[in-house]
Design an enzyme around this catalytic site. Sequence first.
Site, PDB file in Angstrom:
ATOM      1  CG  ASP A 106      -1.927  -1.180   0.889  1.00 49.78           C
ATOM      2  OD1 ASP A 106      -1.910  -1.844   0.557  1.00 49.78           O
ATOM      3  OD2 ASP A 106      -2.462  -1.350   2.278  1.00 49.78           O
TER       4      ASP A 106
HETATM    5  N1  URA Z   1      -1.006  -6.073   3.859  1.00 47.66           N
HETATM    6  C1  URA Z   1      -1.610  -5.109   3.572  1.00 47.66           C
HETATM    7  O1  URA Z   1      -2.822  -4.529   4.474  1.00 47.66           O
HETATM    8  N2  URA Z   1      -1.363  -3.648   3.418  1.00 47.66           N
HETATM    9  C2  URA Z   1       0.572  -3.882   2.485  1.00 47.66           C
HETATM   10  O2  URA Z   1       0.749  -3.210   1.698  1.00 47.66           O
HETATM   11  C3  URA Z   1       0.843  -5.559   2.696  1.00 47.66           C
HETATM   12  C4  URA Z   1      -0.002  -6.887   2.906  1.00 47.66           C
END
Ligand code: URA
Length: 231
Positions: A106
């Site tokens: 993310d």
């Molecule tokens: N899980 C998440 O919620 N976000 C990420 O960036 C990676 C794994």
Amino acid sequence: MTRHRIDQILSRHGYCSRGESRGWLKAGRVRIGDLIAGDPSEKVAISDLRIDGEPVDHPEGVLVMLHKPAGLVCSHDGREGPNIYSLLPERWLRRNPPVTSVGRLDKDTTGLLLVTDQGPLVQRWTSPRHKVVKRYEATVDRDLDPDLVPLFASGTLRLPDDPEPCLPATLTLTGDRTASLELVEGRFHQVRRMFACRGFRVVSLHRSRFGKLELGSLAAGEWTPIEAGAI
Ligand code: URA
């Protein structure tokens, strides 16, 4: 030794299109050993080619570990905001195929991200069948509940809208509000959604391990080449 057309090598490795290669050759930018190349259709061993005096960049394909900083998306689509590709050589996006991340983190997640132009590696390392362990360090918005440990390990945790429960995951509480979580899947926003199932909001998330590979002391925004066997 396998030989390829010079124009194909230039376009495959992102230097220029096949159509533009004649101009590169005319400008004397491409040499075979010490000799200036003249014919874009000539077949050469890639190791003999010099472009602007340099060997061909990553002739066997790109595979790097990047320390993703917060604030960058993993998408190639510029409309989604600044992306991780701004940290890498521009030419890598013009390779054919272009580089891409192995799964995504993310925008606000930091840490270990693999980037490659080798599709089979992306498929192998993102498929839950291959059970590549990813380790995340999470901080949540209130004190953690030890009951999360058996819940995440149970293989019964269902995320809203996902038909299958999450595969068993290993949660280790490391502080009142901090924990490390090891997963073999890579569902959309998985870590945040797993904690959200019990009302926790993840306030920071960092990936420190992917398979056998640890991020170690690589600084945020930096990348380093790795071997596929390191995963
Ligand atoms: N899980 C998440 O919620 N976000 C990420 O960036 C990676 C794994």
